[in-house]
Write a protein that holds these residues in place. Structure first.
Motif, mmCIF file in Angstrom:
data_model
loop_
_atom_site.group_PDB
_atom_site.id
_atom_site.type_symbol
_atom_site.label_atom_id
_atom_site.label_comp_id
_atom_site.label_asym_id
_atom_site.label_seq_id
_atom_site.Cartn_x
_atom_site.Cartn_y
_atom_site.Cartn_z
ATOM 1 N N SER A 76 12.648 -2.125 -7.879
ATOM 2 C CA SER A 76 12.035 -1.811 -6.585
ATOM 3 C C SER A 76 12.836 -0.728 -5.895
ATOM 4 O O SER A 76 14.051 -0.862 -5.735
ATOM 5 C CB SER A 76 12.041 -3.081 -5.737
ATOM 6 O OG SER A 76 10.795 -3.249 -5.155
ATOM 7 N N SER A 90 6.337 -3.509 -0.182
ATOM 8 C CA SER A 90 6.287 -4.653 -1.087
ATOM 9 C C SER A 90 7.346 -4.408 -2.156
ATOM 10 O O SER A 90 8.507 -4.176 -1.814
ATOM 11 C CB SER A 90 4.888 -4.777 -1.688
ATOM 12 O OG SER A 90 4.851 -5.891 -2.548
ATOM 13 N N ARG A 91 6.996 -4.435 -3.418
ATOM 14 C CA ARG A 91 7.955 -4.079 -4.461
ATOM 15 C C ARG A 91 7.209 -3.347 -5.566
ATOM 16 O O ARG A 91 5.985 -3.372 -5.600
ATOM 17 C CB ARG A 91 8.653 -5.326 -5.022
ATOM 18 C CG ARG A 91 7.710 -6.268 -5.734
ATOM 19 C CD ARG A 91 8.463 -7.417 -6.387
ATOM 20 N NE ARG A 91 7.527 -8.423 -6.853
ATOM 21 C CZ ARG A 91 7.871 -9.564 -7.412
ATOM 22 N NH1 ARG A 91 9.142 -9.883 -7.550
ATOM 23 N NH2 ARG A 91 6.960 -10.418 -7.817
ATOM 24 N N VAL A 109 6.465 -0.254 -6.258
ATOM 25 C CA VAL A 109 5.398 0.637 -5.808
ATOM 26 C C VAL A 109 5.471 1.984 -6.539
ATOM 27 O O VAL A 109 4.684 2.875 -6.293
ATOM 28 C CB VAL A 109 5.434 0.775 -4.263
ATOM 29 C CG1 VAL A 109 6.532 1.723 -3.821
ATOM 30 C CG2 VAL A 109 4.096 1.201 -3.703
ATOM 31 N N HIS A 134 3.137 -5.162 -10.955
ATOM 32 C CA HIS A 134 2.289 -4.633 -9.876
ATOM 33 C C HIS A 134 1.901 -3.176 -10.109
ATOM 34 O O HIS A 134 1.088 -2.649 -9.374
ATOM 35 C CB HIS A 134 3.013 -4.736 -8.532
ATOM 36 C CG HIS A 134 3.589 -6.097 -8.274
ATOM 37 N ND1 HIS A 134 2.815 -7.195 -8.007
ATOM 38 C CD2 HIS A 134 4.871 -6.537 -8.271
ATOM 39 C CE1 HIS A 134 3.588 -8.255 -7.839
ATOM 40 N NE2 HIS A 134 4.839 -7.889 -8.000
ATOM 41 N N TRP A 157 2.559 -18.039 -4.832
ATOM 42 C CA TRP A 157 1.527 -16.998 -4.957
ATOM 43 C C TRP A 157 0.197 -17.523 -5.487
ATOM 44 O O TRP A 157 -0.706 -16.748 -5.743
ATOM 45 C CB TRP A 157 2.049 -15.847 -5.811
ATOM 46 C CG TRP A 157 2.803 -16.269 -7.041
ATOM 47 C CD1 TRP A 157 4.160 -16.400 -7.152
ATOM 48 C CD2 TRP A 157 2.260 -16.635 -8.315
ATOM 49 N NE1 TRP A 157 4.506 -16.824 -8.417
ATOM 50 C CE2 TRP A 157 3.357 -16.971 -9.147
ATOM 51 C CE3 TRP A 157 0.983 -16.723 -8.847
ATOM 52 C CZ2 TRP A 157 3.203 -17.385 -10.480
ATOM 53 C CZ3 TRP A 157 0.824 -17.131 -10.162
ATOM 54 C CH2 TRP A 157 1.928 -17.455 -10.956
ATOM 55 N N ALA A 214 8.702 -12.683 1.456
ATOM 56 C CA ALA A 214 7.426 -13.195 0.952
ATOM 57 C C ALA A 214 7.591 -14.439 0.085
ATOM 58 O O ALA A 214 6.642 -15.203 -0.087
ATOM 59 C CB ALA A 214 6.719 -12.100 0.163
ATOM 60 N N GLU A 215 8.804 -14.623 -0.480
ATOM 61 C CA GLU A 215 8.968 -15.763 -1.388
ATOM 62 C C GLU A 215 9.730 -16.922 -0.755
ATOM 63 O O GLU A 215 10.312 -17.747 -1.462
ATOM 64 C CB GLU A 215 9.624 -15.273 -2.681
ATOM 65 C CG GLU A 215 8.648 -14.372 -3.428
ATOM 66 C CD GLU A 215 9.152 -13.801 -4.740
ATOM 67 O OE1 GLU A 215 8.321 -13.494 -5.584
ATOM 68 O OE2 GLU A 215 10.385 -13.656 -4.878
#
Ligand code: GAL
Length: 670
Positions: free
Chosen positions: A92, A118-119, A121, A162, A324, A363-364
């Motif tokens: 990331s 986010s990560r 990207v 992603h 998730w 987020a986690e």
């Protein structure tokens, strides 16, 4: 050639089962680290993955580097005799990078460039990203290559999770270069893609773009090539990082964590394996899957299959809930132990989690970990410690190989193509079909390697090949050689239909396999949702049917009704020393089970007799064999063994495995 893990000297040459997690100390104040170390020791942790998302802390601005904190983490881990799987930290990018290099960020097929926040990207074809990431790798390798804790390099993280596909202009340029290598000239490309259809013909390379959003159905081979290209671009990143690491630290093994089986649909992992010293996989069970332990077993068998049967590393799974899925179910009592040891049974020599300590923010924050928000005084941490103690007892298993006489063949190209549009049915669902065959084997207590279609087939007595639709004639010849030499093959509907570029084989289906299977099909007759057909042996078919005309195959069951009524539905033919079966509909699970039994018997695959829902897997080493028994049923079972359970010390002739429990019976030749 380095071994799978270079265990630091303090292990005294002994190879433990690797046990640990992703460790993200940068998320915590330094005071927490000392407690981390002592809790790790308490839990029996011996390997942690460090630095996965640490780039922004290692290079806080384009000019500044800060390795001080990571030095302290690694030194402290070494002091506590904990080895490190050191990530290259490139997964990331920091905000400064994404801000300065906007053209390195992913673009969707609609032309939207994604933002930082986010990560992962980054665009896999970005030269700026490649350059910046390799600078991090170089600094990491130069600084830590000789660190006493370093056991393994961990390239990036879940490459393509992603950012599997990017549609930007830089990607377009790389795609054209990739196509030029593949096709040489435009005539070849135009032929392979069938561009005389709908006036899609190209007269200059510059006219070719990524398959961005368009008016109606895109060209299928343009789209398939873009999936292949994108997988190769990610492989390129893996190769660049791994190559640099090998140059700077040749004695340290290299891996990267894959996402089998789900990401296999788009990522051609069989082309990545030459870049790693050991296969590593991440797997999370699906809360909504009632038989999620079967899904887990499939992932594990695919990790082993990709490495041609060799032991592999479970790089991530969860101690309990993830964050998730729509509903993130906590694991039931005992599920943590069953899950970890099922991976071990199926060839893992490591069982690591995401992550060590549950995040407080980000987020986690609602993802489980080895140390939950409740702290060490918790049922979860007690289970983690108990698993650590189990794994210490299972050290003799390390290096032994799981016994699997069956190959369940996955043709990644066909899987990728099955997700495109304009097929005879949109209901084929490759992954569900794969699971159905796998589940039939699992229920029959038959262990298979889940293998790529370019794997060595000679290791197996029986190959099950679901929906290998894109098959070149040379690939069909490999299957024919396998059968003629005494192998048994099961092929299914929508196989052998077209070549690797989706150009249909003429003369009737299943095209490339017509002669081998001794039959011919003039048209597909897929079934509607809810439609069911009856077969002459009492079973039922759904999803698909075909009016099969046999040339020299023998019908085993016929359609009684439905669009293919009176035609054969299941056939077999002998070829050389072996035999080839064809299944032209989706059989109900009982019928699939019976077919698997019958075929396995004819292929003389050795069977283990055990009650339903009791998982039995054997690992064989030079000195002993280890039979893992995982009781997923609600009844205690007693099994006959002349051996000793490594977990409890119980010995035969009958070993009792209580409902929900695991036993690992060591048997040595007398
Ligand atoms: C994986 C990833 C980890 C973490 C985990 C959560 O896909 O590698 O970094 O996000 O999922 O389940």
């Amino acid at each position: 050639m380095p071994g799978p893990i270079r265990w630091p000297a303090w292990f005294g040459g002994q190879t433990p089962v690797a046990y640990g997690a992703d460790y993200n100390p940068e998320q915590w104040p330094e005071e927490t680290w000392a407690e981390d170390m002592s809790l790790m020791a308490e839990a029996g942790v011996n390997l942690v993955t460090v630095g996965v998302f640490a780039w922004a802390r290692l290079q806080p601005t384009p000019q500044d580097w800060d390795f001080g904190w990571l030095d302290r983490v690694l030194d402290s881990l070494a002091d506590h005799r904990i080895a490190v799987d050191l990530a290259t930290a490139t997964a990331s990018t920091p905000a400064w990078f994404t801000t300065r290099h906007r053209q390195a960020a992913l673009v969707t097929d609609q032309g939207v460039r994604l933002s930082h926040g986010s990560r992962q990207v980054w665009c896999p074809s970005s030269p700026d990203y490649r350059q910046a990431s390799l600078e991090v790798v170089e600094r990491m390798a130069s600084r830590y290559g000789d660190h006493p804790a370093l056991a393994l390099w961990h390239v990036s993280n879940e490459l393509g999770c992603h950012n599997a596909v990017c549609y930007c202009d830089q990607s377009a340029e790389s795609f054209r270069a990739w196509l030029q290598l593949r096709y040489g000239d435009l005539d070849n490309l135009n032929w392979a893609w069938g561009t005389d259809f709908w006036s899609q013909r190209y007269s200059a390379w510059e006219e070719i773009l990524p398959p961005r959003a368009t008016s109606s159905f895109g060209n299928p081979t343009h789209r398939l090539d873009y999936i292949r290209f994108s997988s190769d671009e990610l492989r390129g990143q893996l190769a660049a990082e791994a190559g640099l690491l090998r140059r700077l630290t040749p004695e340290v093994p290299v891996t990267t964590n894959l996402m089998l089986p789900s990401a296999w649909a788009d990522l051609d992992y069989s082309r990545w394996t030459d870049q790693v010293d050991v296969i590593a996989n991440d797997h999370y069970t699906d809360s909504a899957d009632r038989r999620r332990h079967v899904g887990l077993a499939l992932a594990a068998d695919a990790s082993r299959g990709l490495g041609q049967g060799r032991p592999w590393l479970l790089m991530e799974h969860s101690t309990s809930a993830v964050n998730w899925q729509p509903i993130n179910r906590a694991k039931a009592p005992g599920e943590l132990q069953r899950n970890s040891l099922a991976h071990l049974a199926r060839g893992a020599d490591a069982t690591l989690f995401f992550q060590w300590r549950a995040s407080q923010a980000g987020a986690e924050r609602h993802h489980s970990a080895m140390v939950p928000h409740a702290g060490p005084d918790s049922e979860l941490f007690r289970q983690v410690k108990s698993l650590g103690a189990d794994l210490a007892r299972l050290a003799p298993v390390v290096g032994s190989e799981t016994v699997a006489p069956i190959g369940l063949v996955v043709d990644q190209n066909s899987w990728a193509a099955s997700r495109l549009d304009c097929l005879p049915s949109s209901r084929l669902d490759f992954s569900a079909r794969l699971r159905a065959w796998y589940e039939a084997l699992w229920d029959a207590h038959l262990t298979c390697d889940v293998i790529p279609s370019n794997a060595d087939f000679d290791r197996y007595r029986l190959l099950i090949v679901p929906h290998w639709s894109l098959m070149d004639l040379a690939q069909a010849d490999r299957l024919r050689d396998f059968v003629e030499a005494g192998g048994h093959l099961v092929a299914t509907f929508f196989s052998g239909v077209a070549d690797a570029n989706q150009r249909v084989h003429l003369g009737g289906y299943p095209g490339a396999l017509r002669d081998l299977l001794g039959l011919r099909v003039e048209e597909f007759r897929p079934l509607l949702a809810g439609e069911e057909v009856n077969l002459s042996d009492g079973s039922k078919g759904t999803l698909w049917s075909e009016p099969v005309q046999v040339t020299d195959a023998t019908p085993l069951a016929r359609y009684l009704d439905g669009p293919s009524a009176s035609y054969p539905a299941v056939t077999v033919v002998r070829r050389g020393l072996g035999a080839a079966w064809y299944v032209s509909t989706q059989l109900d699970s009982a019928a699939l089970g019976e077919l698997v039994d019958q075929v396995a018997d004819q292929a003389q695959v050795p069977r283990i007799d055990a009650p339903a829902d009791v998982e039995i897997v054997v690992r064989r080493g030079p000195q002993a064999q280890y039979t893992f028994v995982i009781n997923h049923s609600e009844e205690d079972v007693g099994l006959r063994f002349n051996g000793v359970d490594l977990l409890t010390g119980d010995s035969g002739p009958v070993i009792v495995v209580p409902a929900g429990a695991v036993r690992v019976v060591e048997q040595r030749p007398s």
